[in-house]
Design a protein around this motif. Structure first.
Motif, mmCIF file in Angstrom:
data_model
loop_
_atom_site.group_PDB
_atom_site.id
_atom_site.type_symbol
_atom_site.label_atom_id
_atom_site.label_comp_id
_atom_site.label_asym_id
_atom_site.label_seq_id
_atom_site.Cartn_x
_atom_site.Cartn_y
_atom_site.Cartn_z
ATOM 1 N N ARG A 114 0.846 -1.191 0.000
ATOM 2 C CA ARG A 114 0.000 0.000 0.000
ATOM 3 C C ARG A 114 0.880 1.238 0.000
ATOM 4 O O ARG A 114 1.970 1.230 0.569
ATOM 5 N N LYS A 115 0.388 2.286 -0.645
ATOM 6 C CA LYS A 115 1.118 3.555 -0.637
ATOM 7 C C LYS A 115 1.169 4.072 0.796
ATOM 8 O O LYS A 115 0.205 3.932 1.550
ATOM 9 N N THR A 116 2.284 4.662 1.137
ATOM 10 C CA THR A 116 2.429 5.261 2.455
ATOM 11 C C THR A 116 3.047 6.641 2.295
ATOM 12 O O THR A 116 3.773 6.894 1.335
ATOM 13 N N GLU A 117 2.724 7.513 3.186
ATOM 14 C CA GLU A 117 3.235 8.876 3.136
ATOM 15 C C GLU A 117 4.588 8.959 3.826
ATOM 16 O O GLU A 117 4.877 8.192 4.749
ATOM 17 N N LYS A 118 5.368 9.902 3.389
ATOM 18 C CA LYS A 118 6.710 10.107 3.929
ATOM 19 C C LYS A 118 6.689 10.241 5.452
ATOM 20 O O LYS A 118 7.502 9.638 6.144
ATOM 21 N N HIS A 119 5.733 10.997 5.979
ATOM 22 C CA HIS A 119 5.672 11.216 7.429
ATOM 23 C C HIS A 119 5.281 9.957 8.219
ATOM 24 O O HIS A 119 5.440 9.921 9.428
ATOM 25 N N GLU A 120 4.791 8.921 7.533
ATOM 26 C CA GLU A 120 4.426 7.665 8.193
ATOM 27 C C GLU A 120 5.599 6.692 8.311
ATOM 28 O O GLU A 120 5.507 5.688 9.008
ATOM 29 N N LEU A 121 6.700 6.988 7.620
ATOM 30 C CA LEU A 121 7.848 6.078 7.600
ATOM 31 C C LEU A 121 8.642 6.159 8.893
ATOM 32 O O LEU A 121 8.840 7.242 9.433
ATOM 33 N N PRO A 122 9.142 5.017 9.362
ATOM 34 C CA PRO A 122 10.074 5.064 10.491
ATOM 35 C C PRO A 122 11.317 5.850 10.064
ATOM 36 O O PRO A 122 11.725 5.795 8.895
ATOM 37 N N SER A 123 11.932 6.560 10.985
ATOM 38 C CA SER A 123 13.085 7.403 10.640
ATOM 39 C C SER A 123 14.212 6.596 10.021
ATOM 40 O O SER A 123 14.883 7.054 9.097
ATOM 41 N N TYR A 124 14.432 5.345 10.471
ATOM 42 C CA TYR A 124 15.520 4.541 9.927
ATOM 43 C C TYR A 124 15.285 4.151 8.470
ATOM 44 O O TYR A 124 16.240 3.928 7.736
ATOM 45 N N ILE A 125 14.042 4.080 8.037
ATOM 46 C CA ILE A 125 13.747 3.825 6.623
ATOM 47 C C ILE A 125 13.898 5.134 5.842
ATOM 48 O O ILE A 125 14.519 5.174 4.773
ATOM 49 N N LEU A 126 13.365 6.196 6.377
ATOM 50 C CA LEU A 126 13.425 7.500 5.723
ATOM 51 C C LEU A 126 14.868 7.962 5.510
ATOM 52 O O LEU A 126 15.168 8.638 4.528
ATOM 53 N N GLU A 127 15.765 7.552 6.398
ATOM 54 C CA GLU A 127 17.165 7.971 6.312
ATOM 55 C C GLU A 127 18.034 7.023 5.483
ATOM 56 O O GLU A 127 19.214 7.306 5.260
ATOM 57 N N ALA A 128 17.483 5.909 5.022
ATOM 58 C CA ALA A 128 18.247 4.969 4.198
ATOM 59 C C ALA A 128 18.648 5.649 2.889
ATOM 60 O O ALA A 128 17.847 6.362 2.280
ATOM 61 N N ASP A 129 19.881 5.446 2.472
ATOM 62 C CA ASP A 129 20.406 6.102 1.266
ATOM 63 C C ASP A 129 19.492 5.924 0.061
ATOM 64 O O ASP A 129 19.225 6.870 -0.679
ATOM 65 N N HIS A 130 19.003 4.713 -0.144
ATOM 66 C CA HIS A 130 18.154 4.436 -1.304
ATOM 67 C C HIS A 130 16.870 5.262 -1.259
ATOM 68 O O HIS A 130 16.417 5.780 -2.283
ATOM 69 N N VAL A 131 16.284 5.393 -0.088
ATOM 70 C CA VAL A 131 15.047 6.164 0.046
ATOM 71 C C VAL A 131 15.337 7.650 -0.160
ATOM 72 O O VAL A 131 14.596 8.339 -0.869
#
Length: 147
Positions: A114-131
């Motif tokens: 499912r699509k998820t919004e940026k603000h819903e991501l855990p910080s460790y995923i949001l900070e991953a280089d690929h993301v």
């Protein structure tokens, strides 16, 4: 064409680095997490595809989907079924992916992402280089699959 999908092993590292390099896909972290990748190969052992999970905490980020033109397109679904099985074996809670391709979004939705919004991501995923790199591109969508 008969193919085999299996979990990657350390002996596959060189061939995977070459295969991904030819497709201009990042190999960062591959050696450290080789057991979180699957390979698609023909009966002679020729690599036809890869798909991996970059483990981050108890979650994972789908990476390195590369399919040779020689592979049948129907094997993509088989590869995703295998990567979901591998994620369960590795006791991951969620899988994330980043894409900016509309066709991919429809495909992943059918698989249960499912699509998820940026603000819903855990910080460790949001900070991953690929993301971080993916979010710099226009129209990138982050999707989540709860295992």
């Amino acid at each position: 064409m008969t193919t085999i999908i299996r979990t990657a092993e350390p002996k596959d590292l060189g061939e995977m680095m070459s295969f991904l390099g030819q497709a201009q896909v990042s190999t960062k972290g591959l050696a450290e997490q080789i057991d979180h990748f699957i390979v698609l190969e023909d009966l002679e052992g020729t690599m036809l595809g890869t798909l991996g999970i970059q483990r981050i905490e108890q979650d994972g980020l789908l990476r390195s989907l590369v399919i040779s033109p020689k592979a049948e397109q129907t094997t993509i679904l088989d590869m995703f079924q295998q990567i979901l099985k591998l994620a369960k074996e590795k006791e991951l809670r969620r899988l994330y992916l980043a894409t900016n391709k509309i066709v991919s979004i429809e495909f992943f939705t059918l698989l249960g992402f499912r699509k998820t919004e940026k603000h819903e991501l855990p910080s460790y995923i949001l900070e991953a280089d690929h993301v971080v790199d993916s979010l710099a591109l226009e129209e990138t969508v982050i999707m989540e699959f709860v295992i």
